[in-house]
Every structure is written in C-alpha cells, then in structure tokens.
Design a protein around this motif. Structure first.
Motif, PDB file in Angstrom:
ATOM      1  N   PRO A  68       5.285  14.762  -1.060  1.00 12.78           N
ATOM      2  CA  PRO A  68       4.206  15.082  -0.116  1.00 12.78           C
ATOM      3  C   PRO A  68       3.570  16.449  -0.310  1.00 12.78           C
ATOM      4  CG  PRO A  68       5.986  14.004   1.037  1.00 12.78           C
ATOM      5  CD  PRO A  68       6.476  14.243  -0.356  1.00 12.78           C
ATOM      6  N   GLY A  69       4.349  17.461  -0.706  1.00 17.67           N
ATOM      7  CA  GLY A  69       3.781  18.788  -0.881  1.00 17.67           C
ATOM      8  C   GLY A  69       3.113  19.000  -2.219  1.00 17.67           C
ATOM      9  N   GLY A  70       3.146  17.988  -3.082  1.00 16.32           N
ATOM     10  CA  GLY A  70       2.580  18.114  -4.404  1.00 16.32           C
ATOM     11  C   GLY A  70       3.646  18.355  -5.449  1.00 16.32           C
ATOM     12  N   GLY A  71       3.323  18.121  -6.698  1.00 16.91           N
ATOM     13  CA  GLY A  71       4.277  18.299  -7.785  1.00 16.91           C
ATOM     14  C   GLY A  71       4.319  17.073  -8.661  1.00 16.91           C
ATOM     15  N   GLU A  72       5.311  17.012  -9.507  1.00 16.27           N
ATOM     16  CA  GLU A  72       5.429  15.966 -10.509  1.00 16.27           C
ATOM     17  C   GLU A  72       6.074  14.719  -9.918  1.00 16.27           C
ATOM     18  OE1 GLU A  72       6.398  16.681 -15.115  1.00 16.27           O
ATOM     19  OE2 GLU A  72       8.165  16.818 -13.829  1.00 16.27           O
ATOM     20  N   SER A  73       5.562  13.535 -10.292  1.00 18.19           N
ATOM     21  CA  SER A  73       6.199  12.284  -9.886  1.00 18.19           C
ATOM     22  C   SER A  73       7.376  11.981 -10.807  1.00 18.19           C
ATOM     23  CB  SER A  73       5.192  11.133  -9.954  1.00 18.19           C
ATOM     24  OG  SER A  73       4.878  10.826 -11.314  1.00 18.19           O
ATOM     25  N   VAL A  74       8.223  11.041 -10.396  1.00 16.18           N
ATOM     26  CA  VAL A  74       9.341  10.623 -11.235  1.00 16.18           C
ATOM     27  C   VAL A  74       8.833  10.050 -12.553  1.00 16.18           C
ATOM     28  CG1 VAL A  74      11.274   9.001 -11.420  1.00 16.18           C
ATOM     29  CG2 VAL A  74      10.897  10.260  -9.285  1.00 16.18           C
ATOM     30  N   PRO A 131       8.617   9.702   1.138  1.00 14.40           N
ATOM     31  CA  PRO A 131       8.340   8.677   2.165  1.00 14.40           C
ATOM     32  C   PRO A 131       7.085   7.865   1.900  1.00 14.40           C
ATOM     33  CG  PRO A 131       7.641  10.806   2.952  1.00 14.40           C
ATOM     34  CD  PRO A 131       8.258  11.055   1.604  1.00 14.40           C
ATOM     35  N   VAL A 132       6.989   7.293   0.711  1.00 18.06           N
ATOM     36  CA  VAL A 132       5.800   6.504   0.383  1.00 18.06           C
ATOM     37  C   VAL A 132       6.149   5.107  -0.120  1.00 18.06           C
ATOM     38  CG1 VAL A 132       4.350   8.505  -0.114  1.00 18.06           C
ATOM     39  CG2 VAL A 132       5.707   7.498  -1.955  1.00 18.06           C
ATOM     40  N   GLY A 133       7.369   4.636   0.118  1.00 16.42           N
ATOM     41  CA  GLY A 133       7.731   3.333  -0.413  1.00 16.42           C
ATOM     42  C   GLY A 133       8.962   2.754   0.234  1.00 16.42           C
ATOM     43  N   GLY A 134       9.479   1.677  -0.367  1.00 17.23           N
ATOM     44  CA  GLY A 134      10.504   0.873   0.274  1.00 17.23           C
ATOM     45  C   GLY A 134      11.917   1.059  -0.227  1.00 17.23           C
ATOM     46  N   CYS A 135      12.208   2.107  -1.014  1.00 10.32           N
ATOM     47  CA  CYS A 135      13.573   2.341  -1.479  1.00 10.32           C
ATOM     48  C   CYS A 135      14.344   3.090  -0.396  1.00 10.32           C
ATOM     49  CB  CYS A 135      13.564   3.161  -2.768  1.00 10.32           C
ATOM     50  SG  CYS A 135      12.733   2.358  -4.158  1.00 10.32           S
ATOM     51  N   ASP A 136      15.354   2.454   0.157  1.00  8.99           N
ATOM     52  CA  ASP A 136      16.120   3.036   1.260  1.00  8.99           C
ATOM     53  C   ASP A 136      17.413   3.668   0.757  1.00  8.99           C
ATOM     54  OD1 ASP A 136      14.231   2.137   3.101  1.00  8.99           O
ATOM     55  OD2 ASP A 136      15.238   0.221   3.373  1.00  8.99           O
ATOM     56  N   PRO A 137      17.931   4.687   1.450  1.00  9.03           N
ATOM     57  CA  PRO A 137      19.134   5.380   0.996  1.00  9.03           C
ATOM     58  C   PRO A 137      20.403   4.560   1.174  1.00  9.03           C
ATOM     59  CG  PRO A 137      18.458   6.218   3.136  1.00  9.03           C
ATOM     60  CD  PRO A 137      17.375   5.279   2.683  1.00  9.03           C
ATOM     61  N   PHE A 138      21.356   4.759   0.261  1.00  9.44           N
ATOM     62  CA  PHE A 138      22.680   4.137   0.393  1.00  9.44           C
ATOM     63  C   PHE A 138      23.746   4.919  -0.344  1.00  9.44           C
ATOM     64  CE2 PHE A 138      21.042   2.467  -3.536  1.00  9.44           C
ATOM     65  CZ  PHE A 138      22.143   2.344  -4.370  1.00  9.44           C
ATOM     66  N   GLN A 139      23.369   5.725  -1.337  1.00  8.41           N
ATOM     67  CA  GLN A 139      24.349   6.507  -2.075  1.00  8.41           C
ATOM     68  C   GLN A 139      24.765   7.733  -1.253  1.00  8.41           C
ATOM     69  OE1 GLN A 139      21.793   7.268  -5.417  1.00  8.41           O
ATOM     70  NE2 GLN A 139      22.650   5.601  -6.654  1.00  8.41           N
ATOM     71  N   VAL A 176       0.851  -1.174   0.000  1.00 11.38           N
ATOM     72  CA  VAL A 176       0.000   0.000   0.000  1.00 11.38           C
ATOM     73  C   VAL A 176       0.887   1.224   0.000  1.00 11.38           C
ATOM     74  CG1 VAL A 176      -1.807   1.229   1.255  1.00 11.38           C
ATOM     75  CG2 VAL A 176      -1.754  -1.253   1.316  1.00 11.38           C
ATOM     76  N   ALA A 177       0.478   2.291  -0.661  1.00 11.91           N
ATOM     77  CA  ALA A 177       1.251   3.524  -0.607  1.00 11.91           C
ATOM     78  C   ALA A 177       1.368   4.010   0.826  1.00 11.91           C
ATOM     79  CB  ALA A 177       0.576   4.592  -1.467  1.00 11.91           C
ATOM     80  N   LEU A 178       2.474   4.687   1.100  1.00 11.35           N
ATOM     81  CA  LEU A 178       2.790   5.021   2.482  1.00 11.35           C
ATOM     82  C   LEU A 178       2.484   6.460   2.824  1.00 11.35           C
ATOM     83  CD1 LEU A 178       6.215   3.239   2.790  1.00 11.35           C
ATOM     84  CD2 LEU A 178       3.935   2.320   2.913  1.00 11.35           C
ATOM     85  N   GLY A 179       1.561   7.100   2.152  1.00 14.51           N
ATOM     86  CA  GLY A 179       1.285   8.495   2.412  1.00 14.51           C
ATOM     87  C   GLY A 179       0.968   8.782   3.861  1.00 14.51           C
ATOM     88  N   ALA A 180       0.371   7.801   4.538  1.00 15.19           N
ATOM     89  CA  ALA A 180       0.013   8.008   5.933  1.00 15.19           C
ATOM     90  C   ALA A 180       1.229   8.184   6.817  1.00 15.19           C
ATOM     91  CB  ALA A 180      -0.811   6.822   6.442  1.00 15.19           C
ATOM     92  N   PHE A 181       2.400   7.746   6.329  1.00 10.89           N
ATOM     93  CA  PHE A 181       3.601   7.809   7.143  1.00 10.89           C
ATOM     94  C   PHE A 181       4.521   8.951   6.732  1.00 10.89           C
ATOM     95  CE2 PHE A 181       2.282   3.324   7.088  1.00 10.89           C
ATOM     96  CZ  PHE A 181       1.973   3.210   8.418  1.00 10.89           C
ATOM     97  N   ALA A 182       4.069   9.829   5.831  1.00  9.88           N
ATOM     98  CA  ALA A 182       4.931  10.911   5.376  1.00  9.88           C
ATOM     99  C   ALA A 182       5.074  11.977   6.451  1.00  9.88           C
ATOM    100  CB  ALA A 182       4.340  11.542   4.111  1.00  9.88           C
ATOM    101  N   PRO A 183       6.304  12.248   6.890  1.00 13.68           N
ATOM    102  CA  PRO A 183       6.484  13.289   7.882  1.00 13.68           C
ATOM    103  C   PRO A 183       6.260  14.658   7.273  1.00 13.68           C
ATOM    104  CG  PRO A 183       8.599  12.436   7.189  1.00 13.68           C
ATOM    105  CD  PRO A 183       7.552  11.591   6.542  1.00 13.68           C
ATOM    106  N   PRO A 184       5.795  15.617   8.048  1.00 15.04           N
ATOM    107  CA  PRO A 184       5.545  16.946   7.515  1.00 15.04           C
ATOM    108  C   PRO A 184       6.846  17.669   7.221  1.00 15.04           C
ATOM    109  CG  PRO A 184       5.279  16.930   9.895  1.00 15.04           C
ATOM    110  CD  PRO A 184       5.490  15.504   9.476  1.00 15.04           C
ATOM    111  N   GLY A 185       6.765  18.674   6.374  1.00 11.16           N
ATOM    112  CA  GLY A 185       7.905  19.539   6.140  1.00 11.16           C
ATOM    113  C   GLY A 185       8.810  19.113   5.010  1.00 11.16           C
ATOM    114  N   LEU A 186       8.516  18.002   4.348  1.00 14.97           N
ATOM    115  CA  LEU A 186       9.354  17.570   3.241  1.00 14.97           C
ATOM    116  C   LEU A 186       8.944  18.247   1.945  1.00 14.97           C
ATOM    117  CD1 LEU A 186       9.717  13.744   3.807  1.00 14.97           C
ATOM    118  CD2 LEU A 186      11.233  15.552   4.549  1.00 14.97           C
ATOM    119  N   PHE A 187       9.948  18.620   1.148  1.00 17.64           N
ATOM    120  CA  PHE A 187       9.741  19.092  -0.217  1.00 17.64           C
ATOM    121  C   PHE A 187       9.019  20.431  -0.319  1.00 17.64           C
ATOM    122  CE2 PHE A 187      10.152  14.507  -0.585  1.00 17.64           C
ATOM    123  CZ  PHE A 187      11.032  14.379  -1.635  1.00 17.64           C
ATOM    124  N   GLY A 188       8.455  20.970   0.747  1.00 19.89           N
ATOM    125  CA  GLY A 188       7.702  22.211   0.660  1.00 19.89           C
ATOM    126  C   GLY A 188       6.256  21.962   0.329  1.00 19.89           C
TER     127      GLY A 188
END
Length: 534
Positions: A108-114, A430-438, A25-37
């Motif tokens: 989270p703040g709206g805009g274009e998806s990848v 913050p809506v999915g399972g890709c974790d940072p490593f780079q 399921v999409a993780l929108g419910a877990f998106a912390p505020p303040g990201l991306f504007g």
C-alpha cells in the motif's frame, strides 16, 4: 436482505471468487492505512547478512533472505539452472484471479511487488493467466487432458488435488523438496502443527502441492451483543447459564443462535449449496473422540451411524435460527449480513474481519467496525472429553504441471512464493485472497494489522483443530451427492436420516469405482487429522 445484498455487491471482489464465478478485482479500496509505511520511507539496501529480497519500502527487511533460508535456496537453484543453460526465459502460471493482486501489486505505501522482486533477481518473466476460481479447474483439466503443457504451474482448490494426481496431471515434488528444503514445516515459522504440514502439502504421502491460502473456517461474533447487559440477563433467564465468553459446544452455539434470532439477529453460518458443506463437516467431525470420520479406513461411509444422523439433524435444525434467505447465500451475502448487523455470528473465513472491521479514510468500513471479535472452534462433549473441530475448505493451492517443460524452475518459483517470508509478504498485502496460516504470517506486523489482532489466536487455535474435507479422487461427485441430499433435507423434502442414507448409498457406488485408490488415500491422510481433545 436488500441492505445485505447491496453491501455484498461491494464486498464480492474483495474475497476470493471461489465457485461463485464473480468478478475478481484488486482490493486496494480495502487496504487499511498504516501498513508497510509510506512510499518515501524506503529501507536502504539489504540488511546485514541478507542477499536478496525487497529493499524499497519501510519494513522490507522482514522479507529479505539469504542462502540459508528457503527463498534463498530457491534462488540459488535458479542460479544453478542458469549456469547450466537450463533456466527458461519465462514461466506460465494459471492463477486464481483473487490471488493475482497480491503477486503483482506493490504494498500500500509503494515499493516493489513480489513479481518484480522475482523477475529482477532471476531474470525469469512470469506470464500470469488470471482465471476465476469457478472456471480454473476446467482449464486445469483441459490442459491435463489435451497434454498441451500450456502451463508450468496450476493453482486450484486444495480439494482438487486427488483428482489431479489420479489423472497424472500433477508432478511429484519429493525430489525437489528433498533437494531444496522449503520451510513449510519449520517449527518456528511454518505450519502450526506437523499435521497441517501433511494436510496442505502432501497427497498419498508424497509432496504434490504447496498452499497459498489459509481457508480454515473461523468463528467471528458480535461482541457488542454478547456483552450487552440486557441480552446477557435475558439469555441467562432463558437457558440458565451466562452467554459464554468462549462457547465450547455446538449446543451453546445453537442456544445463542436461537436467542438472538428471537431478537432479529440469528447466526449467519452458511447452509446453502457448496458453502454449507464446511459447516456440516465441522459439526460432524466433532461427534467422536478424537474425530468422527465420514469414511472409515476401508472407505466405508459412516453417515448413517448415530453420530452421523445426530450431526445431520442438528445441522438442519439450525436453519430455523438464521435468515430465511440463507440457503441462497454465498460468502458475500454472509459477510454482508454481518457487516449490516443482521446477524450475531458466523463460522466463516478469517478475512471477513479484515474486510468488515477496519477504518478506511478515517471512517468505519461498515456498521460492524469495532463490534467484532473471534472465538476458537467449538465442538461436542464425548464421553467426558471435549472435541472441538474446524475444517479446511477450498484453500487456493498450487501444483506443478506434469507436462511442464520447466519443472525444476517452476518448482523453485513455487517454493519461493510459498516460503514463509515471501508468503507473509503476500498475505500481508491487503489486495487479494491469500489468507494467513503459517506461524510467520501470524507474527508478521503487516498481517496482524490487516487481519486484526483479535483474530490471531483464534486462527491458530482453529488450525490446530482443523480436519480435512474430502480431497481424494472423486471428491466432486462425493461432495455433490452430500450437498444435494442436505439441501433436500433443509427444504423439507426428506428427513435427516433419509438424507444420510441416500448419500451413503451414492458414496458407496462412487467409491466402488476406485476402492483401492480411495482406501490408500484415506490411510495416507490419517496422520493429517488432529488428535487434540480436552
């Protein structure tokens, strides 16, 4: 346990589904505020010198590019294919369900998806077949076996790549990598070490895959417990030393686990089927300097060596300091145990902090919020040296289908989404399972807010000390044999020594069916093992 199960049912969609077969399921419910504007805080066009990328959300300039950058080179490649009449109208992607939201959802703040950026800039539509992680390998094998060529790109576990290459299902990407020069190993933006570049993107010395994940298991712990004066005094009285601010050895971890288990809050390290192998491999690898390999250079198992048996005995002993239900847990129950303050620490995936430790609508996401921190890896002291190791386990990975009718276009899409700017954009959403490593991800402000600042240095230290779990052909049979015998030992049906002997016998038989191929894979992967000791 009832509280843990209740919370895990909420958390389950938020973590990649892996082998558990749970709903994605999409993780929108877990998106912390303040990201991306916010939606109305759009950037105005492309930044100076940039020729592509998103423009319609605050901070979008972080993810823009030009022809001198990896994403720009990929798009220039698409333009050349179009000019030559060789570009397809669409690409068909078999995608792990938990990673789809980051590809198709706006920030989270709206805009274009990848996905929207790619389709706008290339005109090539993406047909995404979203599939549970527990089912996706079956679909990959079906496509390879039938030769249907249904998909242009597969995603799957990193551990599957050996079987995919052996079955001639994955395209060798060396030609395209040389031509388009992805930034995967860029010393300033790419993988933290050259070894990780080898580990995540190559098999038998050639480029076959690109990583879309960072499944390096990390230590996360309850800082409220470890710094409590009463616990600190009682621990020192029992073991003769202070609770370490940064444990360095498994022995210290076991002492901490033993103490807090006596307080009703033992460790939450996974020990059960499938998931428990990551815990075992990390402990095993630290038993020699610079590494304790499970197979030698000639593919002979080393499980019954003194170091192997010692690692198995310690792994099995650790079960006494966790929940009696631990052998039935997956990551969701583990996350739930930590979230509900039923455990003191866990070796697990980095996004447990992103899920459990944040504010949502001005309220704590879980009882753990504000109480969590992270350690770098632990290990063993060997001949006066400290060998600290972690492990990569599962890790969503993408390859180009050997039967794709559009191999170059499919590769260019893969380079585009796995390059450091676009991948940072993906795992910062913050809506999915890709974790940072780079390195670029770990510096990205949106990723840092999402995953938590205190995770950044431990993630980097973990990656630098991560060994590969098994990913060559025959991996499933080898891991299953080890898993079955470890579970038998954990439930008292055999000793650790018997478990290692039984596994070694099975491994020898499995490897004998493709000995030369296995030897070649082991030797080719040698450069990917870390050499850092202290």
């Amino acid at each position: 346990m009832s509280d843990s199960k209740s919370l895990s049912s909420v958390l389950r969609p938020s973590r990649r589904t892996f082998m558990a077969g749970t709903g994605a399921v999409a993780l929108g419910a877990f998106a912390p505020p303040g990201l991306f504007g916010t939606r109305n805080a759009y950037a105005e066009g492309l930044a100076s010198g940039m020729t592509g990328g998103p423009t319609n959300f605050s901070g979008s300039e972080l993810y823009q590019y030009n022809s001198g950058m990896s994403e720009g080179r990929a798009l220039d490649g698409i333009k050349a294919l179009k000019a030559a009449g060789k570009a397809p109208e669409k690409l068909t992607l078999l995608f792990v369900a938990s990673c789809v939201p980051q590809l198709i959802s706006p920030p989270p703040g709206g805009g274009e998806s990848v996905k929207e950026t790619w389709e706008r800039e290339t005109g090539i539509k993406l047909d995404i077949v979203s599939t549970e992680a527990g089912e996706i390998w079956k679909k990959v094998l079906q496509d390879v076996t039938t030769g249907d060529g249904t998909y242009d790109l597969y995603t799957h576990s990193w551990n599957n790549i050996g079987d995919l290459v052996s079955s001639k299902g994955a395209l060798n990407l060396d030609e395209y990598v040389a031509k388009y020069q992805p930034d995967w190993g860029d010393p300033e933006r790419g993988t933290p070490t050259p070894q990780i570049r080898e580990l995540l993107y190559k098999y038998n010395g050639s480029n076959y895959v690109a990583s879309l994940d960072g499944d390096f298991v990390c230590w996360q712990y309850r800082k409220d417990l470890m710094t409590d004066a009463t616990h600190m005094a009682a621990f020192k009285s029992k073991f003769g030393y202070d609770i370490p601010a940064q444990p360095t050895t498994w022995d210290e971890i076991d002492n901490i686990s033993e103490y807090f288990h006596g307080q009703g809050m033992g460790h939450a390290n996974l020990l059960g089927p499938f998931w428990g192998l990551s815990n075992f491999y990390a402990r095993f690898a630290s038993m020699k300097a610079p590494n304790n390999h499970w197979l030698d250079d000639d593919a002979n198992p080393t499980l019954t060596t003194p170091e192997g048996i010692k690692a198995a005995e310690a792994h099995i002993k650790s079960a006494q300091w966790t929940s009696k239900d631990n052998l039935t847990w997956g990551w969701a129950e583990q996350y739930g145990a930590m979230a509900n303050l039923k455990a003191c620490m866990a070796m697990t995936y980095s996004n447990m902090a992103a899920i459990n430790d944040k504010m949502t609508d001005g309220k704590p996401a879980s009882p753990l919020t504000g109480k969590l921190s992270a350690w770098a890896p632990v290990g063993s002291k060997v001949d006066g040296k400290l060998v600290r190791r972690s492990v990569i386990y599962f890790n969503v990975t993408a390859s180009i289908a050997a039967k794709s009718q559009n191999p170059e276009a499919a590769y260019l899409f893969l380079q585009y989404i796995s390059s450091t700017r676009t991948y940072s954009r993906l795992c910062g959403n913050p809506v999915g399972g890709c974790d940072p490593f780079q390195l670029a991800n770990l510096q990205d402000p949106n990723v840092r807010k999402n995953v938590n600042e205190y995770m950044m240095d431990p993630i980097r230290e973990t990656i630098a000390r991560a060994v590969p779990s098994i990913n060559f052909a025959g991996q499933a049979a080898l891991d299953n044999a080890l898993d079955e015998n470890l579970q038998a030992a954990l439930t008292g049906k055999m000793t650790a020594e018997e478990a290692m002997a039984a596994t070694e016998k099975s491994w020898t038989k499995i490897i004998s069916k493709r000995k030369d191929e296995t030897v070649a894979s082991i030797r080719a992967q040698a450069a990917a093992w870390p050499t850092l000791v202290e």
